[in-house]
Design a protein around this motif. Structure first.
Motif, PDB file in Angstrom:
ATOM      1  N   ASP A 158     -21.863 -20.422  12.293  1.00  0.00           N
ATOM      2  CA  ASP A 158     -21.846 -19.267  13.195  1.00  0.00           C
ATOM      3  C   ASP A 158     -23.236 -18.644  13.293  1.00  0.00           C
ATOM      4  O   ASP A 158     -23.674 -18.220  14.362  1.00  0.00           O
ATOM      5  CB  ASP A 158     -20.849 -18.209  12.700  1.00  0.00           C
ATOM      6  CG  ASP A 158     -19.400 -18.605  12.937  1.00  0.00           C
ATOM      7  OD1 ASP A 158     -19.162 -19.758  13.353  1.00  0.00           O
ATOM      8  OD2 ASP A 158     -18.503 -17.772  12.707  1.00  0.00           O
ATOM      9  N   ILE A 193     -20.085 -16.967  20.641  1.00  0.00           N
ATOM     10  CA  ILE A 193     -21.056 -16.027  20.088  1.00  0.00           C
ATOM     11  C   ILE A 193     -22.160 -15.704  21.096  1.00  0.00           C
ATOM     12  O   ILE A 193     -22.554 -14.546  21.256  1.00  0.00           O
ATOM     13  CB  ILE A 193     -21.628 -16.603  18.774  1.00  0.00           C
ATOM     14  CG1 ILE A 193     -20.545 -16.550  17.680  1.00  0.00           C
ATOM     15  CG2 ILE A 193     -22.889 -15.871  18.332  1.00  0.00           C
ATOM     16  CD1 ILE A 193     -20.850 -17.363  16.441  1.00  0.00           C
ATOM     17  N   PHE A 204     -19.432 -11.848  16.086  1.00  0.00           N
ATOM     18  CA  PHE A 204     -18.807 -12.997  15.423  1.00  0.00           C
ATOM     19  C   PHE A 204     -17.271 -12.965  15.430  1.00  0.00           C
ATOM     20  O   PHE A 204     -16.623 -13.916  14.991  1.00  0.00           O
ATOM     21  CB  PHE A 204     -19.271 -13.082  13.959  1.00  0.00           C
ATOM     22  CG  PHE A 204     -20.748 -13.311  13.797  1.00  0.00           C
ATOM     23  CD1 PHE A 204     -21.316 -14.549  14.065  1.00  0.00           C
ATOM     24  CD2 PHE A 204     -21.587 -12.292  13.386  1.00  0.00           C
ATOM     25  CE1 PHE A 204     -22.671 -14.771  13.909  1.00  0.00           C
ATOM     26  CE2 PHE A 204     -22.956 -12.483  13.224  1.00  0.00           C
ATOM     27  CZ  PHE A 204     -23.496 -13.730  13.492  1.00  0.00           C
ATOM     28  N   THR A 233     -19.680 -12.942   5.323  1.00  0.00           N
ATOM     29  CA  THR A 233     -18.459 -13.763   5.259  1.00  0.00           C
ATOM     30  C   THR A 233     -18.387 -14.854   6.329  1.00  0.00           C
ATOM     31  O   THR A 233     -17.452 -15.640   6.337  1.00  0.00           O
ATOM     32  CB  THR A 233     -17.147 -12.919   5.349  1.00  0.00           C
ATOM     33  OG1 THR A 233     -16.933 -12.499   6.694  1.00  0.00           O
ATOM     34  CG2 THR A 233     -17.172 -11.731   4.409  1.00  0.00           C
ATOM     35  N   LYS A 234     -19.381 -14.924   7.213  1.00  0.00           N
ATOM     36  CA  LYS A 234     -19.338 -15.928   8.285  1.00  0.00           C
ATOM     37  C   LYS A 234     -20.031 -17.214   7.838  1.00  0.00           C
ATOM     38  O   LYS A 234     -21.036 -17.181   7.133  1.00  0.00           O
ATOM     39  CB  LYS A 234     -20.013 -15.376   9.549  1.00  0.00           C
ATOM     40  CG  LYS A 234     -19.260 -14.190  10.157  1.00  0.00           C
ATOM     41  CD  LYS A 234     -17.867 -14.592  10.600  1.00  0.00           C
ATOM     42  CE  LYS A 234     -17.053 -13.422  11.098  1.00  0.00           C
ATOM     43  NZ  LYS A 234     -15.677 -13.804  11.429  1.00  0.00           N
ATOM     44  N   ARG A 267     -13.255 -10.185  11.004  1.00  0.00           N
ATOM     45  CA  ARG A 267     -13.274 -10.940   9.753  1.00  0.00           C
ATOM     46  C   ARG A 267     -11.855 -11.135   9.257  1.00  0.00           C
ATOM     47  O   ARG A 267     -11.058 -10.208   9.271  1.00  0.00           O
ATOM     48  CB  ARG A 267     -14.090 -10.183   8.707  1.00  0.00           C
ATOM     49  CG  ARG A 267     -15.553 -10.249   9.058  1.00  0.00           C
ATOM     50  CD  ARG A 267     -16.462  -9.527   8.108  1.00  0.00           C
ATOM     51  NE  ARG A 267     -17.808  -9.760   8.600  1.00  0.00           N
ATOM     52  CZ  ARG A 267     -18.378  -9.018   9.550  1.00  0.00           C
ATOM     53  NH1 ARG A 267     -17.738  -8.018  10.063  1.00  0.00           N
ATOM     54  NH2 ARG A 267     -19.586  -9.307   9.964  1.00  0.00           N
ATOM     55  N   SER A 269     -23.810 -10.930   9.436  1.00  0.00           N
ATOM     56  CA  SER A 269     -23.174 -12.246   9.322  1.00  0.00           C
ATOM     57  C   SER A 269     -22.378 -12.414   8.037  1.00  0.00           C
ATOM     58  O   SER A 269     -22.022 -13.523   7.662  1.00  0.00           O
ATOM     59  CB  SER A 269     -24.259 -13.323   9.420  1.00  0.00           C
ATOM     60  OG  SER A 269     -25.378 -13.011   8.608  1.00  0.00           O
ATOM     61  N   SER A 324     -18.763  -7.689  13.858  1.00  0.00           N
ATOM     62  CA  SER A 324     -17.507  -8.177  14.464  1.00  0.00           C
ATOM     63  C   SER A 324     -17.612  -8.318  15.979  1.00  0.00           C
ATOM     64  O   SER A 324     -16.974  -9.205  16.559  1.00  0.00           O
ATOM     65  CB  SER A 324     -16.348  -7.255  14.089  1.00  0.00           C
ATOM     66  OG  SER A 324     -16.626  -5.914  14.418  1.00  0.00           O
TER      67      SER A 324
END
Length: 222
Positions: free
Chosen positions: A32, A3, A218, A27-28, A221, A25, A215
């Protein structure tokens, strides 16, 4: 790639170094987010209230949380005590609810008005006529616990860069037009939130002050 390296790579491509990077961020996992925080990020964007509420107490208290997704009126109360900026305000009814919950939380909540610029019906937002009517109506003055900081828009999801540029350029023109009008005291045209992982450079070229990137920082997804 980690990252931290992703963030550095993105920052190196920025055309406007003063443009704020909001790390999307959604769903992370919090690990992370912590990694991005340690790499210097303080602004995080979530598009679901539940996720925002879950993550906020588990991460450092100086994080500025941005609500970037479509916000339902019945969910405002959950984020009102701490949200830093609500990006997608797309109706006066929602603004009234934000004002009500901000008053209960004894604070003023900064917001951006979402403008519908895409050639897609799936996107939310005001059109120019509705926005001008809202300003001229004087109703915004009654919202003492809301501060409108600017506009937000999402371009059409397309490979056609000319179309994306046209949509962003149109929003910047509206932003500049509103700056020249007599606006209520709680409305300022300071921030123009446009641009995501796939189009943030075009957005910056067209005058964005704030980009929402997920995306590219991170990873995709799952």
């Amino acid at each position: 790639m980690a990252i931290k390296e992703n963030l550095q790579e993105i920052k190196n491509t920025f055309i406007n170094p003063d443009c704020l990077l909001v790390a999307v961020s959604k769903t992370k996992p919090k690990e992370d987010l912590q990694e991005a925080y340690e790499a210097g990020i303080r602004d995080f964007g979530e598009n679901k209230v539940q996720e925002l509420v879950d993550k906020q107490p588990q991460l450092p208290s100086d994080i500025r949380w941005h609500m970037i997704g479509h916000l339902q009126r019945n969910k405002v109360k959950y984020i009102a005590p701490f949200v830093h900026l609500i990006h997608g305000v797309d109706s006066f009814k929602l603004l009234k609810e934000i004002n009500k919950q901000a008053k209960k939380a004894e604070r003023t909540i900064p917001c951006l008005l979402q403008v519908h610029i895409a050639e897609e019906d799936s996107k939310f937002g005001f059109d120019e006529t509705e926005l001008l009517q809202l300003i001229e109506s004087g109703e915004l003055k009654t919202l003492e616990h809301v501060e409108i900081k600017g506009l937000m828009g999402m371009a059409t999801f397309t490979e056609n860069e000319e179309q994306i540029r046209r949509e962003f350029s149109g929003l910047k023109s509206l932003f500049d037009k509103l700056k020249t009008l007599p606006l209520p005291a709680n409305m300022k045209m300071e921030e123009l939130s446009m641009g995501m992982s796939g189009d943030y450079l075009i957005a910056q070229e067209e005058g964005s002050t704030m980009v929402r990137i997920g995306s590219a920082i991170f990873g995709a997804r799952g």
